[in-house]
Design a protein around this motif. Structure first.
Motif, PDB file in Angstrom:
ATOM      1  N   ILE A 361       7.732  -8.980  12.029  1.00 61.20           N
ATOM      2  CA  ILE A 361       8.433  -7.807  10.921  1.00 61.20           C
ATOM      3  C   ILE A 361       8.044  -8.400   9.733  1.00 61.20           C
ATOM      4  CG2 ILE A 361      10.570  -7.071  10.278  1.00 61.20           C
ATOM      5  CD1 ILE A 361       9.890  -5.861  13.065  1.00 61.20           C
ATOM      6  N   ALA A 362       8.491  -9.571   9.025  1.00 61.34           N
ATOM      7  CA  ALA A 362       8.487  -9.668   7.766  1.00 61.34           C
ATOM      8  C   ALA A 362       7.177  -9.922   7.076  1.00 61.34           C
ATOM      9  CB  ALA A 362       9.246 -11.205   7.940  1.00 61.34           C
ATOM     10  N   GLU A 363       6.113 -10.400   8.174  1.00 64.85           N
ATOM     11  CA  GLU A 363       4.811 -10.925   7.531  1.00 64.85           C
ATOM     12  C   GLU A 363       3.787  -9.628   7.575  1.00 64.85           C
ATOM     13  OE1 GLU A 363       3.478 -14.332   9.123  1.00 64.85           O
ATOM     14  OE2 GLU A 363       5.139 -15.377   8.598  1.00 64.85           O
ATOM     15  N   THR A 364       4.016  -8.382   8.295  1.00 68.85           N
ATOM     16  CA  THR A 364       3.360  -7.336   8.388  1.00 68.85           C
ATOM     17  C   THR A 364       3.094  -6.756   7.060  1.00 68.85           C
ATOM     18  OG1 THR A 364       3.846  -6.902  10.540  1.00 68.85           O
ATOM     19  CG2 THR A 364       2.808  -5.043   9.715  1.00 68.85           C
ATOM     20  N   GLU A 365       1.890  -6.418   6.714  1.00 70.27           N
ATOM     21  CA  GLU A 365       1.536  -5.728   5.360  1.00 70.27           C
ATOM     22  C   GLU A 365       1.237  -4.278   5.665  1.00 70.27           C
ATOM     23  OE1 GLU A 365      -1.893  -7.687   3.548  1.00 70.27           O
ATOM     24  OE2 GLU A 365      -0.620  -9.617   3.192  1.00 70.27           O
ATOM     25  N   ASN A 366       2.004  -3.468   4.927  1.00 65.88           N
ATOM     26  CA  ASN A 366       1.778  -2.069   5.076  1.00 65.88           C
ATOM     27  C   ASN A 366       0.768  -1.450   4.068  1.00 65.88           C
ATOM     28  OD1 ASN A 366       2.379   1.008   4.433  1.00 65.88           O
ATOM     29  ND2 ASN A 366       3.839   0.429   6.046  1.00 65.88           N
ATOM     30  N   GLU A 367      -0.498  -0.940   4.649  1.00 67.67           N
ATOM     31  CA  GLU A 367      -1.377  -0.335   3.566  1.00 67.67           C
ATOM     32  C   GLU A 367      -0.791   0.727   2.772  1.00 67.67           C
ATOM     33  OE1 GLU A 367      -5.905   1.363   3.870  1.00 67.67           O
ATOM     34  OE2 GLU A 367      -5.373   0.260   5.694  1.00 67.67           O
ATOM     35  N   PHE A 368      -0.229   1.637   3.254  1.00 65.65           N
ATOM     36  CA  PHE A 368       0.125   2.841   2.670  1.00 65.65           C
ATOM     37  C   PHE A 368       0.815   2.435   1.242  1.00 65.65           C
ATOM     38  CE2 PHE A 368       3.178   6.078   1.582  1.00 65.65           C
ATOM     39  CZ  PHE A 368       2.398   7.257   1.096  1.00 65.65           C
ATOM     40  N   TYR A 369       1.802   1.277   1.688  1.00 67.25           N
ATOM     41  CA  TYR A 369       2.738   0.934   0.200  1.00 67.25           C
ATOM     42  C   TYR A 369       1.790  -0.266  -0.321  1.00 67.25           C
ATOM     43  CZ  TYR A 369       6.446   3.773   2.049  1.00 67.25           C
ATOM     44  OH  TYR A 369       7.161   5.029   2.558  1.00 67.25           O
ATOM     45  N   GLY A 370       0.606  -0.166  -0.410  1.00 67.94           N
ATOM     46  CA  GLY A 370      -0.209  -1.163  -1.348  1.00 67.94           C
ATOM     47  C   GLY A 370      -0.147  -2.517  -0.699  1.00 67.94           C
ATOM     48  N   ARG A 373       5.126  -6.186   1.997  1.00 68.19           N
ATOM     49  CA  ARG A 373       5.536  -6.461   3.435  1.00 68.19           C
ATOM     50  C   ARG A 373       6.752  -6.087   3.710  1.00 68.19           C
ATOM     51  NH1 ARG A 373       3.642 -12.807   3.970  1.00 68.19           N
ATOM     52  NH2 ARG A 373       1.561 -12.523   4.058  1.00 68.19           N
ATOM     53  N   LEU A 374       6.709  -4.777   4.160  1.00 68.15           N
ATOM     54  CA  LEU A 374       8.329  -3.796   3.845  1.00 68.15           C
ATOM     55  C   LEU A 374       9.325  -4.629   4.834  1.00 68.15           C
ATOM     56  CD1 LEU A 374       6.946  -0.197   4.508  1.00 68.15           C
ATOM     57  CD2 LEU A 374       7.147  -1.900   2.158  1.00 68.15           C
ATOM     58  N   GLY A 375       9.009  -5.168   5.858  1.00 71.61           N
ATOM     59  CA  GLY A 375       9.930  -5.999   6.775  1.00 71.61           C
ATOM     60  C   GLY A 375      10.606  -7.223   5.864  1.00 71.61           C
ATOM     61  N   GLN A 376       9.981  -7.639   4.976  1.00 70.15           N
ATOM     62  CA  GLN A 376      10.560  -8.819   4.125  1.00 70.15           C
ATOM     63  C   GLN A 376      11.367  -8.086   3.133  1.00 70.15           C
ATOM     64  OE1 GLN A 376       7.595 -11.653   2.622  1.00 70.15           O
ATOM     65  NE2 GLN A 376       9.019 -12.152   0.872  1.00 70.15           N
ATOM     66  N   VAL A 377      10.731  -7.179   2.719  1.00 74.99           N
ATOM     67  CA  VAL A 377      11.587  -6.359   1.367  1.00 74.99           C
ATOM     68  C   VAL A 377      12.871  -5.915   2.100  1.00 74.99           C
ATOM     69  CG1 VAL A 377      11.689  -4.496  -0.166  1.00 74.99           C
ATOM     70  CG2 VAL A 377       9.544  -5.712   0.145  1.00 74.99           C
TER      71      VAL A 377
END
Length: 439
Positions: A361-370, A373-377
């Protein structure tokens, strides 16, 4: 989540890890209110689940492989449709109900008005954050297994805010809306500053933002002791908040197009607004509607310290023919392992403690949001919100009254009334409902 179907997959996630779901069977014992044991003798060929969002296909397939029972999703276009069908089914002795129903937080209390309509669910110790368990219980009896929570953030398009000269990245945008001391007033004042230097709107809808703000109040519309609604005309806290948003609407801060509106997707494609108040479950929906539009990012700053919008529960009607197996399915769908799959499928942020802490969850990077790491945010936003993440008291009439006041904000956004006229309309509409109000 609330007003539109969660059909969008979160864009360009990293490859999802293979998940072993054979350990998803912590519950599944006998329930109250008509519950039964799940045995080989009473095992059905199929179970049905009523919901309004996409299910991870591998999750349903793994349940079938584990137990030999197919799962059919009774899909609704939105939460409101699911609520109507559930309400009608409960009032007619369970007619037309599915084995398992997804119930959204804002209408949870109404659906649980008669606890005997629902199977008592076995406790699963330490699975969820404590306040989610409390929300999913009636008089201390658990009747709903928690799915997601909706920590609040602000999605913004940094290309648009940069062009307007107000913010070039998430950190600068956070300072623009008020930084650590951000309030709804500072957020809306930032909106006024933005529209003064731009030819588009600051936000998609102030009625949606107002709904998020309402969720932060400890008891917005009803007395927690009696459950009776407050007289809206005398509700100074709600009126003050209403006028704060209505004044900003009158100042042209908003496009007046909320999620669920037919033109919401087109608004993203036309770069009609620069920000959206974004609970975690909305990130995938934005990614789908803004597909091909560069620059969308998520701010880690939120007015008044953050809060929660939405979150649902899987519950089992006691009138069902397969209640024991339905409990097992509800348990399976809300395991920590399943929660990780929900996150990757729809962007839902988990309420399960182990899932929240998962690197997946925390370390997955989301390409659409540049690459953020949305899980961390969202994990940080949920932590910052503290107790307010649970939201305020929601009685049986919360959802209806909330719709009434948010409609008042929409009236100002459309140019149909001044803020004062809109409030008078809200009061008149409330009075017409004939509530016996709290003293």
């Amino acid at each position: 989540m609330k007003l539109t179907r969660r059909t969008a997959k979160v864009a360009a996630f990293a490859t999802i890890s293979a998940l072993a779901l054979t350990a998803c069977t912590g519950g599944g014992g006998s329930g109250g209110g008509g519950g039964e044991k799940a045995t080989e003798e009473n095992k059905p060929e199929q179970l049905t689940v009523a919901a309004w969002m996409d299910f991870p296909p591998e999750l349903l397939a793994s349940f079938e492989e584990e137990y030999g029972i197919k799962v059919a999703v009774e899909s609704f276009p939105d939460g409101a449709s699911a609520q109507t069908v559930l309400r009608n089914g409960l009032s007619s002795g369970g007619a037309g109900l599915s084995d398992v129903h997804l119930i959204e937080l804002d209408w949870w209390t109404e659906m649980m008005a008669a606890p005997e309509d629902w199977v008592e669910l076995p406790e699963v110790p330490d699975r969820w954050v404590d306040w989610k368990v409390k929300q999913g219980s009636v008089d201390g009896v658990m009747t709903g297994y928690g799915t997601d929570i909706g920590p609040l953030g602000v999605a913004f398009n940094q290309e648009m805010t940069s062009a307007a000269g107000v913010a070039t990245d998430p950190e600068v945008f956070g300072e623009f809306i008020g930084g650590d001391a951000a309030t709804w007033e500072s957020f809306l004042d930032a909106g006024r500053a933005y529209v003064a230097t731009s030819d588009n709107y600051f936000i998609d809808s102030l009625s949606s933002a107002f709904q998020a703000a309402i969720n932060l109040l400890p008891a917005a519309f009803e007395d927690p002791e009696s459950g009776d609604p407050y007289n809206i005309a005398d509700n100074a806290e709600v009126k003050e908040l209403f006028m704060t948003f209505a004044d900003a609407a009158a100042d042209g801060v908003s496009a007046g197009i909320p999620i669920g509106h037919a033109d919401w997707g087109a608004g993203f494609q036309n770069r009609q607004w620069a920000t959206v108040v974004t609970p975690a479950w909305m990130t995938g929906i934005i990614a789908d509607n803004a597909d091909g539009i560069e620059g969308w990012r998520l701010s880690s700053t939120f007015p008044d310290g953050g809060g929660n919008w939405g979150g649902s529960f899987f519950s089992v009607p006691s009138t069902g023919e397969n209640t024991g197996w339905a409990v097992k399915l509800a348990d399976y769908l809300t395991s920590p392992e399943a929660a990780v799959q929900w996150f990757h499928e729809t962007g839902q942020f988990p309420s399960q403690v182990d899932a929240i802490a998962s690197p997946d969850i925390a370390e997955t990077e989301n390409e659409f949001y540049g690459g953020q790491r949305l899980g961390q945010v969202y994990g940080d936003l949920a932590s910052a919100a503290g107790d307010s993440a649970a939201g305020g008291f929601r009685g049986e009439n919360f959802a209806g009254i909330q719709s009434l006041v948010t409609d008042g904000i929409s009236l100002v956004e459309s140019g149909g009334a001044t803020p004062e006229e809109a409030w008078e309309s809200v009061v008149s509409d409330f009075d017409a409902l004939g509530f016996e109000t709290a003293d």
